[in-house]
Design a protein around this motif. Structure first.
Motif, PDB file in Angstrom:
ATOM      1  N   LEU A   1      37.919  59.939  45.638  1.00  0.00           N
ATOM      2  CA  LEU A   1      38.132  58.677  46.362  1.00  0.00           C
ATOM      3  C   LEU A   1      39.559  58.164  46.304  1.00  0.00           C
ATOM      4  CD1 LEU A   1      34.942  56.822  45.065  1.00  0.00           C
ATOM      5  CD2 LEU A   1      35.235  57.848  47.338  1.00  0.00           C
ATOM      6  N   GLY A   2      40.355  58.684  45.388  1.00  0.00           N
ATOM      7  CA  GLY A   2      41.674  58.110  45.151  1.00  0.00           C
ATOM      8  C   GLY A   2      41.552  56.919  44.218  1.00  0.00           C
ATOM      9  N   ASN A   3      42.478  55.999  44.280  1.00  0.00           N
ATOM     10  CA  ASN A   3      42.399  54.807  43.429  1.00  0.00           C
ATOM     11  C   ASN A   3      41.284  53.888  43.909  1.00  0.00           C
ATOM     12  OD1 ASN A   3      44.443  55.670  41.787  1.00  0.00           O
ATOM     13  ND2 ASN A   3      46.027  54.352  42.673  1.00  0.00           N
ATOM     14  N   LEU A   4      40.564  53.320  42.952  1.00  0.00           N
ATOM     15  CA  LEU A   4      39.402  52.486  43.228  1.00  0.00           C
ATOM     16  C   LEU A   4      39.546  51.160  42.495  1.00  0.00           C
ATOM     17  CD1 LEU A   4      36.418  51.858  44.045  1.00  0.00           C
ATOM     18  CD2 LEU A   4      35.716  53.269  42.098  1.00  0.00           C
ATOM     19  N   LEU A   5      39.482  50.062  43.251  1.00  0.00           N
ATOM     20  CA  LEU A   5      39.567  48.717  42.690  1.00  0.00           C
ATOM     21  C   LEU A   5      38.171  48.210  42.366  1.00  0.00           C
ATOM     22  CD1 LEU A   5      41.046  45.961  42.122  1.00  0.00           C
ATOM     23  CD2 LEU A   5      40.718  45.454  44.555  1.00  0.00           C
ATOM     24  N   LEU A   6      38.009  47.702  41.141  1.00  0.00           N
ATOM     25  CA  LEU A   6      36.754  47.069  40.735  1.00  0.00           C
ATOM     26  C   LEU A   6      37.055  45.673  40.227  1.00  0.00           C
ATOM     27  CD1 LEU A   6      36.556  50.302  39.279  1.00  0.00           C
ATOM     28  CD2 LEU A   6      34.218  49.576  39.762  1.00  0.00           C
ATOM     29  N   LEU A   7      36.253  44.724  40.648  1.00  0.00           N
ATOM     30  CA  LEU A   7      36.382  43.341  40.194  1.00  0.00           C
ATOM     31  C   LEU A   7      35.113  42.966  39.439  1.00  0.00           C
ATOM     32  CD1 LEU A   7      37.962  41.733  43.395  1.00  0.00           C
ATOM     33  CD2 LEU A   7      39.134  42.575  41.344  1.00  0.00           C
ATOM     34  N   ASP A   8      35.286  42.582  38.181  1.00  0.00           N
ATOM     35  CA  ASP A   8      34.138  42.318  37.299  1.00  0.00           C
ATOM     36  C   ASP A   8      33.173  43.496  37.315  1.00  0.00           C
ATOM     37  OD1 ASP A   8      35.034  39.897  36.339  1.00  0.00           O
ATOM     38  OD2 ASP A   8      34.032  38.724  37.889  1.00  0.00           O
ATOM     39  N   ASP A   9      33.751  44.712  37.265  1.00  0.00           N
ATOM     40  CA  ASP A   9      33.005  45.970  37.153  1.00  0.00           C
ATOM     41  C   ASP A   9      32.146  46.283  38.375  1.00  0.00           C
ATOM     42  OD1 ASP A   9      34.063  46.619  34.643  1.00  0.00           O
ATOM     43  OD2 ASP A   9      32.570  45.383  33.623  1.00  0.00           O
ATOM     44  N   LEU A  10      32.476  45.700  39.528  1.00  0.00           N
ATOM     45  CA  LEU A  10      31.793  46.034  40.776  1.00  0.00           C
ATOM     46  C   LEU A  10      32.794  46.656  41.748  1.00  0.00           C
ATOM     47  CD1 LEU A  10      29.534  42.889  41.314  1.00  0.00           C
ATOM     48  CD2 LEU A  10      28.835  45.144  40.486  1.00  0.00           C
ATOM     49  N   GLN A  11      32.368  47.720  42.428  1.00  0.00           N
ATOM     50  CA  GLN A  11      33.236  48.414  43.347  1.00  0.00           C
ATOM     51  C   GLN A  11      33.696  47.470  44.453  1.00  0.00           C
ATOM     52  OE1 GLN A  11      30.154  49.078  42.326  1.00  0.00           O
ATOM     53  NE2 GLN A  11      29.593  51.218  42.616  1.00  0.00           N
ATOM     54  N   ASN A  12      35.006  47.467  44.695  1.00  0.00           N
ATOM     55  CA  ASN A  12      35.579  46.571  45.694  1.00  0.00           C
ATOM     56  C   ASN A  12      36.165  47.336  46.867  1.00  0.00           C
ATOM     57  OD1 ASN A  12      38.080  44.663  46.637  1.00  0.00           O
ATOM     58  ND2 ASN A  12      36.348  43.449  45.923  1.00  0.00           N
ATOM     59  N   LEU A  13      37.057  48.279  46.582  1.00  0.00           N
ATOM     60  CA  LEU A  13      37.700  49.054  47.648  1.00  0.00           C
ATOM     61  C   LEU A  13      38.383  50.272  47.032  1.00  0.00           C
ATOM     62  CD1 LEU A  13      38.402  48.714  50.826  1.00  0.00           C
ATOM     63  CD2 LEU A  13      40.710  48.268  49.983  1.00  0.00           C
ATOM     64  N   SER A  14      38.283  51.393  47.731  1.00  0.00           N
ATOM     65  CA  SER A  14      39.024  52.581  47.310  1.00  0.00           C
ATOM     66  C   SER A  14      39.949  53.022  48.434  1.00  0.00           C
ATOM     67  CB  SER A  14      38.071  53.726  46.941  1.00  0.00           C
ATOM     68  OG  SER A  14      37.628  54.407  48.109  1.00  0.00           O
ATOM     69  N   GLU A  15      40.787  53.981  48.135  1.00  0.00           N
ATOM     70  CA  GLU A  15      41.709  54.505  49.137  1.00  0.00           C
ATOM     71  C   GLU A  15      40.986  55.311  50.216  1.00  0.00           C
ATOM     72  OE1 GLU A  15      45.983  55.258  47.331  1.00  0.00           O
ATOM     73  OE2 GLU A  15      44.459  56.209  46.055  1.00  0.00           O
TER      74      GLU A  15
ATOM     75  N   TYR B   1      36.044  54.737  32.348  1.00  0.00           N
ATOM     76  CA  TYR B   1      34.880  54.173  33.022  1.00  0.00           C
ATOM     77  C   TYR B   1      34.386  55.148  34.092  1.00  0.00           C
ATOM     78  CZ  TYR B   1      36.762  49.855  31.002  1.00  0.00           C
ATOM     79  OH  TYR B   1      37.247  48.897  30.154  1.00  0.00           O
ATOM     80  N   LYS B   2      33.107  55.509  34.023  1.00  0.00           N
ATOM     81  CA  LYS B   2      32.556  56.456  34.990  1.00  0.00           C
ATOM     82  C   LYS B   2      31.303  55.961  35.696  1.00  0.00           C
ATOM     83  CE  LYS B   2      34.195  60.684  32.709  1.00  0.00           C
ATOM     84  NZ  LYS B   2      33.790  61.987  32.141  1.00  0.00           N
ATOM     85  N   TYR B   3      30.646  54.952  35.137  1.00  0.00           N
ATOM     86  CA  TYR B   3      29.333  54.551  35.636  1.00  0.00           C
ATOM     87  C   TYR B   3      29.368  53.130  36.199  1.00  0.00           C
ATOM     88  CZ  TYR B   3      28.065  58.582  32.849  1.00  0.00           C
ATOM     89  OH  TYR B   3      28.004  59.841  32.320  1.00  0.00           O
ATOM     90  N   PHE B   4      28.903  53.021  37.462  1.00  0.00           N
ATOM     91  CA  PHE B   4      28.830  51.722  38.106  1.00  0.00           C
ATOM     92  C   PHE B   4      27.546  51.679  38.934  1.00  0.00           C
ATOM     93  CE2 PHE B   4      33.317  52.706  37.460  1.00  0.00           C
ATOM     94  CZ  PHE B   4      33.701  51.608  36.696  1.00  0.00           C
ATOM     95  N   PRO B   5      27.031  50.469  39.212  1.00  0.00           N
ATOM     96  CA  PRO B   5      25.732  50.367  39.880  1.00  0.00           C
ATOM     97  C   PRO B   5      25.819  50.308  41.395  1.00  0.00           C
ATOM     98  CG  PRO B   5      26.411  48.209  39.131  1.00  0.00           C
ATOM     99  CD  PRO B   5      27.495  49.170  38.707  1.00  0.00           C
ATOM    100  N   THR B   6      24.700  50.674  42.041  1.00  0.00           N
ATOM    101  CA  THR B   6      24.531  50.389  43.456  1.00  0.00           C
ATOM    102  C   THR B   6      24.123  48.927  43.589  1.00  0.00           C
ATOM    103  OG1 THR B   6      22.194  50.981  43.371  1.00  0.00           O
ATOM    104  CG2 THR B   6      23.745  52.740  43.937  1.00  0.00           C
ATOM    105  N   ALA B   7      23.975  48.470  44.819  1.00  0.00           N
ATOM    106  CA  ALA B   7      23.586  47.070  45.036  1.00  0.00           C
ATOM    107  C   ALA B   7      22.238  46.761  44.398  1.00  0.00           C
ATOM    108  CB  ALA B   7      23.542  46.770  46.528  1.00  0.00           C
ATOM    109  N   ASP B   8      21.328  47.751  44.395  1.00  0.00           N
ATOM    110  CA  ASP B   8      20.008  47.528  43.810  1.00  0.00           C
ATOM    111  C   ASP B   8      19.897  48.098  42.394  1.00  0.00           C
ATOM    112  OD1 ASP B   8      20.177  50.126  44.690  1.00  0.00           O
ATOM    113  OD2 ASP B   8      18.142  50.233  45.457  1.00  0.00           O
ATOM    114  N   GLU B   9      21.043  48.203  41.712  1.00  0.00           N
ATOM    115  CA  GLU B   9      21.105  48.517  40.278  1.00  0.00           C
ATOM    116  C   GLU B   9      20.719  49.946  39.926  1.00  0.00           C
ATOM    117  OE1 GLU B   9      22.414  46.542  37.984  1.00  0.00           O
ATOM    118  OE2 GLU B   9      22.827  45.011  39.480  1.00  0.00           O
ATOM    119  N   ARG B  10      20.900  50.893  40.826  1.00  0.00           N
ATOM    120  CA  ARG B  10      20.780  52.296  40.447  1.00  0.00           C
ATOM    121  C   ARG B  10      22.120  52.771  39.885  1.00  0.00           C
ATOM    122  NH1 ARG B  10      20.531  54.761  45.106  1.00  0.00           N
ATOM    123  NH2 ARG B  10      20.616  52.858  46.359  1.00  0.00           N
TER     124      ARG B  10
END
Length: 365
Positions: A160-174, A123-132
């Motif tokens: 960033l180190g390890n990155l947690l995503l919940l339902d494919d949305l960025q949650n928290l990284s190291e 997985y490499k692609y995730f959205p910004t809050a406004d879907e960019r």
């Protein structure tokens, strides 16, 4: 569908603006569409340029080599859009392709978009809050499970180190200590000797940082135990050892729905100095209706009932790129049964790659 290697299927595209040439058509939008394809090993791709009604051909030498290419070409206004799909282990130069087509078209300016990988297992692609669209330097999947509540994914990013995503949305990284410190307003709020409730916060980072401030007692209420187990193992630099046990000297973790627990606190007459809403983001919507908005209003109302008169409710909002949704949230604050005042601030969160807005809410005197 066939199997792809790590390179996957790549997409190339660029925009060229015609120099002094106007595209004629009966209607606006895409008034012409051409497709092209070249066979395996072909070194030349020829695109018939009949969009303007002419007979000439645009041709380019494909220097990437060794792969199969296909694509489409469309005109919007004075702009030619060219999309190229290719599959090649050798890759191809989108910059060179852009230059070659640009020279043939005599365009005033053009732009080459970075290639997008399809068919990759990473997985490499995730959205910004406004879907960019954002592309991350992710090189491996560390953990992936689906709980009864959500999809839990932890990937490793080289920056960033390890990155947690919940339902494919960025949650928290190291690399996101700034998120936690801004949420808790470190250096501005005094937590020593205070009683605190965290709603959510399953990654353990907020609990870990609050305990450094010598509070009297912290209760963290998290519904998804699987998130905590994953964070305890793969986000240890964020949460330390606080998720190893459900109860410590001055904290406890309650695995339950926070709405149920808040209602119990109200019945028991309990009150707290600080309540943290580390839950869902403010929704991006045209109006404050729906399940998520109802949940946010419920949490705000219940929290005000268990907040001490001089206490504060601390929460995150959404990206600064979504001002309409943030204003919508602020209007919800004015409609609470308990009159409140609020302040807000923002910070750039590395794993979100954007400014994030945080709120501090208190009862109006």
């Amino acid at each position: 569908m066939g199997q792809f290697d790590e390179e996957g299927l790549r997409w190339l595209g660029f925009l060229g603006v015609y120099s002094g040439r106007k595209v004629e058509g009966e209607r606006g939008g895409n008034i012409g569409l051409q497709t092209f394809e070249s066979g395996e090993g072909s070194t030349e791709t020829r695109v018939s340029d009949q969009i303007r009604g002419g007979e000439e051909e645009i041709s380019t030498v494909w220097t990437g080599g060794g792969g199969r290419q296909s694509g489409r070409m469309a005109v919007v206004g004075n702009t030619l859009e060219l999309e190229v799909d290719y599959f090649s282990t050798q890759g191809a130069s989108v910059r060179k392709l852009e230059k070659e087509f640009g020279n043939k078209l005599g365009n005033e300016r053009s732009n080459a978009y970075p290639a997008v990988t399809r068919g990759s297992c990473i997985y490499k692609y995730f959205p910004t809050a406004d879907e960019r669209l954002l592309e991350y330097d992710i090189d491996k999947v560390v953990y992936e499970q689906r709980s009864q509540f959500q999809k839990i994914l932890i990937v490793h990013s080289r920056s960033l180190g390890n990155l947690l995503l919940l339902d494919d949305l960025q949650n928290l990284s190291e690399s996101d200590l700034i998120y936690t410190e801004t949420l808790m307003q470190r250096g501005k709020e005094n937590y020593r000797g205070k009683e605190i409730v965290i709603l959510g916060g399953g990654d353990g980072a907020l609990l870990h940082e609050l305990l450094k401030e010598e509070p009297k007692y912290v209760v963290m209420i998290e519904i998804d135990e699987l998130v905590m187990k994953a964070a305890a193992k793969y986000l240890r630099s964020c949460c330390g050892d606080v998720l190893d046990t459900l109860k410590g000297d001055n904290y406890e973790i309650v695995v339950d729905d926070c709405v149920n627990v808040l209602n119990t606190y109200i019945q028991q007459g309990k009150s707290f100095d600080y309540i943290f809403g580390d839950l869902t983001d403010i929704p991006i919507s045209s109006n404050p209706q729906g399940e998520t908005w109802d949940f946010i209003r419920s949490i705000l109302s219940l929290s005000m009932e268990v907040l001490k008169p001089e206490g504060k409710y601390m929460t995150h909002g959404n990206g600064a790129s979504c001002p309409d949704s943030l204003k919508m949230f602020e209007r919800q604050l004015t409609s609470l049964k308990v009159p409140v005042e609020f302040s807000k601030c923002k910070a750039f969160v590395p794993s979100f790659m954007e400014d994030w807005v945080f709120y501090q809410i208190w009862k109006k005197n």
